[in-house]
Write a protein that holds these residues in place. Sequence first.
Motif, PDB file in Angstrom:
ATOM      1  N   ILE A 360      -9.627  -4.556 -24.836  1.00 18.22           N
ATOM      2  CA  ILE A 360     -10.247  -5.267 -23.698  1.00 18.22           C
ATOM      3  C   ILE A 360     -10.087  -6.771 -23.856  1.00 18.22           C
ATOM      4  O   ILE A 360      -9.809  -7.483 -22.886  1.00 18.22           O
ATOM      5  CB  ILE A 360     -11.731  -4.860 -23.587  1.00 18.22           C
ATOM      6  N   VAL A 361     -10.228  -7.266 -25.079  1.00 19.07           N
ATOM      7  CA  VAL A 361     -10.038  -8.707 -25.315  1.00 19.07           C
ATOM      8  C   VAL A 361      -8.597  -9.089 -25.028  1.00 19.07           C
ATOM      9  O   VAL A 361      -8.313 -10.146 -24.439  1.00 19.07           O
ATOM     10  CB  VAL A 361     -10.456  -9.064 -26.743  1.00 19.07           C
ATOM     11  N   LEU A 362      -7.652  -8.215 -25.429  1.00 18.36           N
ATOM     12  CA  LEU A 362      -6.247  -8.506 -25.119  1.00 18.36           C
ATOM     13  C   LEU A 362      -6.022  -8.505 -23.609  1.00 18.36           C
ATOM     14  O   LEU A 362      -5.262  -9.325 -23.072  1.00 18.36           O
ATOM     15  CB  LEU A 362      -5.339  -7.472 -25.800  1.00 18.36           C
ATOM     16  N   GLY A 363      -6.673  -7.581 -22.904  1.00 19.23           N
ATOM     17  CA  GLY A 363      -6.560  -7.602 -21.447  1.00 19.23           C
ATOM     18  C   GLY A 363      -7.118  -8.867 -20.842  1.00 19.23           C
ATOM     19  O   GLY A 363      -6.580  -9.405 -19.860  1.00 19.23           O
ATOM     20  N   SER A 364      -8.202  -9.388 -21.438  1.00 24.90           N
ATOM     21  CA  SER A 364      -8.742 -10.663 -20.973  1.00 24.90           C
ATOM     22  C   SER A 364      -7.758 -11.796 -21.201  1.00 24.90           C
ATOM     23  O   SER A 364      -7.616 -12.696 -20.362  1.00 24.90           O
ATOM     24  CB  SER A 364     -10.062 -10.951 -21.683  1.00 24.90           C
ATOM     25  N   LEU A 365      -7.020 -11.747 -22.332  1.00 28.90           N
ATOM     26  CA  LEU A 365      -5.990 -12.759 -22.584  1.00 28.90           C
ATOM     27  C   LEU A 365      -4.866 -12.656 -21.565  1.00 28.90           C
ATOM     28  O   LEU A 365      -4.364 -13.677 -21.068  1.00 28.90           O
ATOM     29  CB  LEU A 365      -5.447 -12.591 -24.002  1.00 28.90           C
ATOM     30  N   TYR A 366      -4.453 -11.439 -21.252  1.00 25.31           N
ATOM     31  CA  TYR A 366      -3.427 -11.281 -20.219  1.00 25.31           C
ATOM     32  C   TYR A 366      -3.907 -11.846 -18.872  1.00 25.31           C
ATOM     33  O   TYR A 366      -3.137 -12.440 -18.113  1.00 25.31           O
ATOM     34  CB  TYR A 366      -3.065  -9.796 -20.070  1.00 25.31           C
ATOM     35  N   LEU A 367      -5.176 -11.642 -18.575  1.00 23.25           N
ATOM     36  CA  LEU A 367      -5.728 -12.147 -17.325  1.00 23.25           C
ATOM     37  C   LEU A 367      -5.684 -13.671 -17.292  1.00 23.25           C
ATOM     38  O   LEU A 367      -5.293 -14.275 -16.281  1.00 23.25           O
ATOM     39  CB  LEU A 367      -7.161 -11.656 -17.153  1.00 23.25           C
ATOM     40  N   GLN A 368      -6.067 -14.314 -18.408  1.00 32.22           N
ATOM     41  CA  GLN A 368      -6.030 -15.770 -18.451  1.00 32.22           C
ATOM     42  C   GLN A 368      -4.597 -16.293 -18.443  1.00 32.22           C
ATOM     43  O   GLN A 368      -4.334 -17.389 -17.939  1.00 32.22           O
ATOM     44  CB  GLN A 368      -6.762 -16.287 -19.689  1.00 32.22           C
ATOM     45  N   ALA A 369      -3.681 -15.525 -19.004  1.00 29.03           N
ATOM     46  CA  ALA A 369      -2.285 -15.950 -19.055  1.00 29.03           C
ATOM     47  C   ALA A 369      -1.567 -15.744 -17.734  1.00 29.03           C
ATOM     48  O   ALA A 369      -0.383 -16.099 -17.621  1.00 29.03           O
ATOM     49  CB  ALA A 369      -1.550 -15.199 -20.161  1.00 29.03           C
ATOM     50  N   GLY A 370      -2.228 -15.186 -16.714  1.00 19.63           N
ATOM     51  CA  GLY A 370      -1.585 -14.976 -15.436  1.00 19.63           C
ATOM     52  C   GLY A 370      -0.813 -13.682 -15.341  1.00 19.63           C
ATOM     53  O   GLY A 370      -0.195 -13.416 -14.303  1.00 19.63           O
ATOM     54  N   ARG A 371      -0.825 -12.876 -16.416  1.00 19.03           N
ATOM     55  CA  ARG A 371      -0.119 -11.582 -16.408  1.00 19.03           C
ATOM     56  C   ARG A 371      -1.093 -10.521 -15.902  1.00 19.03           C
ATOM     57  O   ARG A 371      -1.627  -9.715 -16.670  1.00 19.03           O
ATOM     58  CB  ARG A 371       0.361 -11.270 -17.821  1.00 19.03           C
ATOM     59  N   TRP A 372      -1.370 -10.554 -14.600  1.00 17.13           N
ATOM     60  CA  TRP A 372      -2.415  -9.715 -14.042  1.00 17.13           C
ATOM     61  C   TRP A 372      -2.039  -8.243 -14.072  1.00 17.13           C
ATOM     62  O   TRP A 372      -2.903  -7.386 -14.300  1.00 17.13           O
ATOM     63  CB  TRP A 372      -2.720 -10.166 -12.615  1.00 17.13           C
ATOM     64  N   SER A 373      -0.804  -7.929 -13.854  1.00 20.59           N
ATOM     65  CA  SER A 373      -0.399  -6.523 -13.890  1.00 20.59           C
ATOM     66  C   SER A 373      -0.555  -5.953 -15.294  1.00 20.59           C
ATOM     67  O   SER A 373      -1.019  -4.808 -15.465  1.00 20.59           O
ATOM     68  CB  SER A 373       1.047  -6.379 -13.408  1.00 20.59           C
ATOM     69  N   ASN A 374      -0.185  -6.729 -16.338  1.00 25.74           N
ATOM     70  CA  ASN A 374      -0.382  -6.279 -17.707  1.00 25.74           C
ATOM     71  C   ASN A 374      -1.868  -6.148 -18.021  1.00 25.74           C
ATOM     72  O   ASN A 374      -2.280  -5.259 -18.773  1.00 25.74           O
ATOM     73  CB  ASN A 374       0.270  -7.258 -18.684  1.00 25.74           C
ATOM     74  N   ALA A 375      -2.666  -7.072 -17.464  1.00 26.55           N
ATOM     75  CA  ALA A 375      -4.097  -6.987 -17.700  1.00 26.55           C
ATOM     76  C   ALA A 375      -4.670  -5.710 -17.104  1.00 26.55           C
ATOM     77  O   ALA A 375      -5.519  -5.050 -17.722  1.00 26.55           O
ATOM     78  CB  ALA A 375      -4.792  -8.210 -17.093  1.00 26.55           C
ATOM     79  N   VAL A 376      -4.215  -5.340 -15.912  1.00 20.60           N
ATOM     80  CA  VAL A 376      -4.696  -4.110 -15.299  1.00 20.60           C
ATOM     81  C   VAL A 376      -4.327  -2.900 -16.151  1.00 20.60           C
ATOM     82  O   VAL A 376      -5.137  -1.977 -16.347  1.00 20.60           O
ATOM     83  CB  VAL A 376      -4.126  -3.981 -13.866  1.00 20.60           C
ATOM     84  N   LYS A 377      -3.132  -2.922 -16.687  1.00 26.91           N
ATOM     85  CA  LYS A 377      -2.695  -1.792 -17.512  1.00 26.91           C
ATOM     86  C   LYS A 377      -3.527  -1.682 -18.782  1.00 26.91           C
ATOM     87  O   LYS A 377      -4.029  -0.607 -19.122  1.00 26.91           O
ATOM     88  CB  LYS A 377      -1.212  -1.960 -17.848  1.00 26.91           C
ATOM     89  N   GLU A 378      -3.651  -2.799 -19.516  1.00 22.84           N
ATOM     90  CA  GLU A 378      -4.413  -2.780 -20.756  1.00 22.84           C
ATOM     91  C   GLU A 378      -5.869  -2.437 -20.495  1.00 22.84           C
ATOM     92  O   GLU A 378      -6.477  -1.624 -21.200  1.00 22.84           O
ATOM     93  CB  GLU A 378      -4.318  -4.149 -21.446  1.00 22.84           C
ATOM     94  N   LEU A 379      -6.459  -3.056 -19.501  1.00 25.66           N
ATOM     95  CA  LEU A 379      -7.872  -2.848 -19.247  1.00 25.66           C
ATOM     96  C   LEU A 379      -8.136  -1.453 -18.709  1.00 25.66           C
ATOM     97  O   LEU A 379      -9.205  -0.873 -18.959  1.00 25.66           O
ATOM     98  CB  LEU A 379      -8.367  -3.903 -18.240  1.00 25.66           C
TER      99      LEU A 379
END
Length: 1450
Positions: A360-379
Amino acid sequence: MSLDPLLPIAPARVKALVLPIGRIKRDRFTTFVDRLQAEHVVHLRDISPDGRPHRNMFSPLAFPDGAMFYELITHQPPPSHLALSPFDLYREPLALIAVADGAEITERVFSKRMSTGRTVEENNIRSLDQELEELRDRYPKILAHQVLIFDYVASKDKPVPIPQGIITIPPAEQHKRTTMKAVMCDISSLVLAEMTTLAKSFEGMSFIDSPGSTSGHQNGPSMGGEELVGLARRNSQYATPTGARSSSASGIADRSHVRMSMPPVPSKSGTFSSNSSTPNRPSTPVGGRSGLSNPPTTFDDINGAMNGSPPTSPEQSLPARPDTAEGFRTQSQDRISVQGFGPGGLNDRWRTKGKCRVQIVLGSLYLQAGRWSNAVKELGEAAAVAKSINDHVWHGKALELIVVSLLLLGWKGVEFQIPNPLLPPPEKGNGLLTQLQEAEARCPKQPRWLRHLQVHLPDLLERIVGLYSRISAEHLPPLPLSEALIRFCKVLAALHVANGELGQQALDMMVLGKAPEKPLTTSPRFTIIPPRTQVVASLFRAFPASASELLTTTDRVVILSGIASILGVLGLQRKKAMVVRELVSVLISGLVEARTRGAADVGIHPAAGLVALNALGAQTNGGASVAAGLELGEGDIEHGIDSFLSLLLKTYGVVGEATVSKELDNSDPGVLERIQRQSAARFFGMQNVKLNILRSCINFSEALPDFAGVLKYSSDLLRTAGRGVAHGPRRTETYPAITKEEQVRLVSTIAKTSNLAKRLGMDNLAAEYWDEFLLRGIKLEPLPPTRTPVPHAKSTLSDATTARASQDVNPFIYNPFLKEPDTAAVERVLIAGETASFRITLQNPYEIEVDVESIRLETEGAEFESAVGATLIGPYRTQVLRILGTPKTAGALKITGAVMKVRGCRERRFPLFPEPWAPQDETKIKAIGLGALEVHAASLSPAVKCLKPESVELTVIAPQPVVVVKSSTLPQSSVMILEGERQAFSITLQNLSTTTPVDFLLFSFQDSTQEPLQRALSDRDATPAELYEYELILAKKQALRLRNRGDGKRFIPPGKTATFEFEILGKPGLTNGTIQVDYAHLGTAQDEVEEKFYTRRVAQELTITVNASVEISRMDVLPLHGAIPEPLWKSAGRKGAERQEDEYCLLVMDLRNAWPSNMLVELESQEGVRIEEHILPGNTNRVILPIKRIYLEDPHAFIPALNPSRQRQFVVSTKISPEVERANREAFWYREKILDSLKGTWRATSGAPRSGAVELRTMRLSSRMIEAVKIDEIGIDIEVVDPSAAQDSSDEEGSETQQQDNDTDHVFVDEFFEVRMRITNRTDSPIYPSLRLMPALCHRPLNVALDFTRKFAWNGTLQQVLPLLPGKTSTVVSTGVTALCRGEFEITASVEETRLWVMSEEEVEKRRKSRMGGRPRSKTETLMMDGLIGKRERRIWHSRRGRRVFVGDR
C-alpha cells in the motif's frame, strides 16, 4: 490549483519544502515562491527519465499521461503530522528547494569562510554549495535537494562554474515560456529517481505499524533533524565524500540504513514533553522506544521488534556506523538466518499483513509519482489482501488511494476500469444497475467509466469511512480520520454541485479546487445524488470534540475551516455560521493561552490588601457586608497627617491644593486664581524633587490606608508632571515629566481607589482633575438646511408682500430670499423647544486615556436643558464630542462652560479657554525663599491677565413651525413635458408643529435655464437684440410659477396641510427646477414686525424632462404682387373678404412634428386669418399663411431693454458698422411686429391629451424677407389713362384700351395716353421729393431696353422736382406719353429726397408737448444715435410694381 490542504487529491501531492538560502529579502523570496507555484503541476511527459538503471522504478516513460502535483511549503510539518507517515506518506516532504537571490550574489560575500574564490560571485556560489551540503545533512530524509538562484545573470567575461545541485534562473524579462517548467521538471526527475531508493527501503521492511497502533513494531523512517551525523542520506544522486556518507552507487547494498534516521535520545517518560504544543499520541508506546521515531535499521532490529523485546543496551538501539565493518554489510550478509525467521517461527498472518502494508505504501508512492495506473494495480492487490486478513485501517487506506487515482485518471481523460475491491457486494447489484440506467438517461454523453465511478462513489466512500471508524486494536487517530472525512465530503459536495454528474466540472473542483460558477441556495435538491443531507451527515462526523486533547489548536482550526468551506459550497450558510463561531472560539482560546503564557508580571493594586482584609472580616463576622470589615471613621486616621503632608508639599512647591477636604471654587475668578497659584508653583523649586515627594506621599497614604490621600496625591502628581498649558495649533513638545507607564498606573490607581471607596460607602471621596484646560471649545453645529432659521430685515417684508400679491414677479428685481444666509448669523440662532447639537472640544495633554463619564453644558440667561454625554479622550490630543441641548424659552442665552466628571474624579465646572496659553515666569523678583511662592500666587501675572474665559452667546427665538413637503401630484417629483406645453401640478405642505401655525409663506423659483441666461446677460459682447431676447425669456417665459389661488390668505394651522398649485412651462434646456418656500410664524401683523424676523426654508426639487414637440425647421417670407388668390384665401378661412393689392405677403413655414403622436397645429394672424395643419409623427409639413405687410414709422429705433438696470442706449459700440446696426434694428422691429400678429398652438390628436404653443421666436428675418414684408415710407402707384376713355365713360367697357388686368394696359401706336403717378407720404414728417419716370422695353438687353429713339415719346422730362410733400398726404403727377412702335413696355418710377427736412423750433416744441411723459432727444442723444446708425442721408424709394403697357396697331 487551490492551495487547500484538504483537497480530495491531497494524498497525491508531493510536498516540497522551500527555504531561503544566502542573503535574500522577504519580498523577493515571496516573489520567487510565487513563480515556482505557477508551475506546481508537472506532467510526466515533460520529465526526462533518470539514466541510471537502478533508478527507473518510477520512470515517467511508463505513464506519460500522468502528472505530479507539488505542494510548496515554507515550514517543516509539525511532528504530529510526520508521525502519521508512512500511513499518510504525503505528509512528509520529498523535495527541498533552496531559493537564492541572484541580485545579491555580486553584492557582498555571504560567508567569510568561503573567501578563496577570485571574485565575490565565485565565493558566494561556493558558499551556497556549502550551505546545500549542510541542508543535506540537516534534512537527510528528503529525496532531492536543489538550490535555485533566481534572477542570475552570468558574467560574460569570466563565467563562474556552477556546482552540481545548483540551478540558475535568468531574470523574468529573459525568461522563456518553458524556463520555470524545465526547472520543475529537473527537480521532478530527481525526485522520481530517488523514489526508487525510498521504495526499496520500504520493501526491505517486514512490517509497518498503523498510526493508531500501540504496538512496538517499527515504522518507516520519520522526518526531522534528529539523525546522528554520519548516517547516509536518502538521496544519492550526487557523489559524496567517503567517511561521512556511503559511497555506494547502487544503493541496494546500503538498504539497511538508507533513509534510516538515528533514533532520538529516549526521554524519561517515553512521550512528548508536557510543554510541547503537540499532544501525546496513542501511537507512542509506553515503553522507552517509540515505533514512530525509531525505525529498524538492521535485521537484528527487525527481529527484536518481532519478538517484542527492546534492545538490552543503548548501543544495541543505534545502527551500525557506516565507517565500521558492520556498516558495509551486503544484502546477502544481512539476510543470514536469524532468530525467529522461517516458516515455523513467524506468524504467516503477521507476515502477510506486513507485505500488504508495504505494498500500500508503494502504491502511495506510485500515486505521488503520477503513475496512477500502477497505483491502481498495486493498491487493488493490496486491498484484496487487507480485506482477507481484516486489516481494516489499511484496507480503507488502499481504497481511498484507489479512489484518488481513479479521479485523477478521469480528470486526465484516461479510460479505466473499476477494480474489484471497489465493487459493492453482490446483494447491492440490482440497485446499482438501476442507478446506472438512471445516470445514463440523464447524461447519455457521459463516459461509461466515469458513470460507473459516479454510481459507486457515495457507497464506496461510506465504506471507507466505516473501515476507518471500525473499533479494533488499530484505529485511526482523530486528525487523519477528520481530514479523510472532509476530503470525502468535498468529493460528494463537488458531485452535488455538478448536479450529480461526475464530469469535468466536478473533477475540476476535486483536482484543481475550482470554485463553483454559481453558488447554491437553500432551494431543495432532493433528486440529486448524493443529497445534501448525506453530505452534511458525513461532514459533521469530522467535527472535533470540544474537549479533545488529541488535536492541537492548529489542527482543530484547519478541520473547522474545512467543514465551514464545504457548508458554504453547499449553500448552508446558517450551519456554516455555527461552525465559524466555533472556529472563532477555538482561535480565541488559543490566542488567550498564548498570550497568558507570554504575559509579563501583573502588578497588584495598593488596595488589594484591603479587599482581602474585608473578605477576611466578612468571614469572621459570619457573612457580614464587605464594608463592615473596614469601616473607617474620623478617628481611624491620625489628626495632623493631612496638615503635615500639605505643609511638606507646600514647602517644595507642589502644584496642588493645600488640604484634602478643601472645596474648590470653580467659578471663573476662582479658576483663574487657581491657575495663577499653579503657574507660580511650576516655577518654584525643582520638579524632580516635587515628583519624588508626591510618590512618597502616595506610598504613605497607601500604607495607612488613606483613600483620600491616595486620590489627592495621585492627581497632584499628574498635575505637577504636566505643563499646565492650553495647546494651540502649533504646539511644542509639552509631554509630562513622568513616563507613560507611571501615568497609566496613577490613573488606574485613582479609578480603582475611587471604586473601592464607593464599595465601602465613602461616596464623597474623589480626586480633583489635574488639567484646568480640559474644555477648549464649544461651537453650535449648524442645523439642517430645512431647519435653519434665516434672518431678514423688516424692509424685505414689504417687498415680499408686493411680490407675493403679483403673480408675474419681475425677475430683474432682487429677491433677498434667494440669497445664501449669513453663516455667522445663522450659527448664533436657536429655536425654543428644538434640540440643538454642540461640538465640544476637549484636550488631553497626557499620554493616557481620559474617561469622561458625564458632561453637560452650563448656561446663563434663557432656560436651557442640556443632555448628558460621555467620551473617552485619547492620549495627547484634542478630541471633539457632540452633545445635545434644548432651549426652553426665547431670549438671550450664554454658554459659560461645561460640568464634567472624569472617572475617579469629582464632578466640577470647567470654564471655556479656546485660545492657546502657556504659563510664564515673573521677570521681576518680588520675594525670595518660601514667601516668594505666596507673593507670586497672590498677584496675577501678565500671562494670567491675558487669560480670559470666554462664553458662547446665542439668540433663542420663539418657536417656529416645521414645514415639510407631504406630497406632490408629480410622481417621484419628476415630470415629462413637451416644448411649449404648460402643465399644472400641486404640492401639499404639512406643518409638523403641533403648537405653532404658519402665517407667512413666500414662494421662489429656480430652474436650470436661469443660470445660462444670467451668464449670457452678463456677456458684454452680446447685442441689444440678444439681450432683449434673454430678458424676454426671463420675464415672460418663466419655467415655474404659482397659480392664482382663490383665497389670498396663506396660512397653515398647526398639524394641518395646505395645497398650492403651480404651473410648469416646457422650454429647451430645462432639466431641473426648485420651488423654494420661505415660511415663518410672525405672530403679529406684517407692519408690526420688529427690526428682524426669521424664516425657514423648504425646497421641492423637480426633475424635468423636456421633449421636442413642433419645431420650425425653416421659414421664409415671399412677396405677393397683386391680390391674394381665392383658393389661398379660402384655406385661410376668409371667404369673400375684401382683398387689396400689395397688402399681404406670404409666410412660409416648415413645421416638423418631433413627438410620436399626431399633431394638429393652428396658426392665426390678424383679421381672423387661421390655418390648421395635421402633421404625422416625424413628418415635416409646409404651411403658407398670408400676413399683412408692415409699415414702421421708425424701423431704426433703439432696441429697448426690459431690465431697467441694463439700459445701454448710451453705450456706443465701435465693433459694428452703422449699416449693420441699421440692418439689425430693422430685422428686430419687423420680427417683433410679425410675432405680435402671429399665434401658433399645437394639440396632440392621439395618445395622451397634450397641447401647447409653437415657439415662433425661433424665426430669423433676412434682408430679402424684410423687403417682402415692409411697406415703404413713400408709396408710388402708376396707372395708364386713355384721354378719350376719360371723356366718354360710357364706352369704357367696349374700348379697346380697357385694362386687361390690374398691372397691364393696351394702347395703340402713335396714339396719346396719360401716365399718372400717385406719390403717398406715409411718415409724419414732410419730404422734398424728386420724381423719376423710367420706361423700358421688355424682354430686351439693357442697352436696347433703355434706348427710346423712335420707340417712346413723352411730354416734358422724365425727371422733375416736386414741391414739399407734407406727412400723411399724397400727390398725383401726370405725364403725356406716345408709343412710336409696337411692343411691350414697362413703366416704373422712383422718388428721391431732394434735400433733408429739418424741424423748426416751433415743431420741436410741439412734439415735446405731444410726448406722454417723455422727453425730447438732446443734442448728446442725437450725436449718440448718429454714431450708432450713421447720419441721416437722402433716401430713395422705388415703385414696388411696374406698369406693363402692350402697344399694337389699331
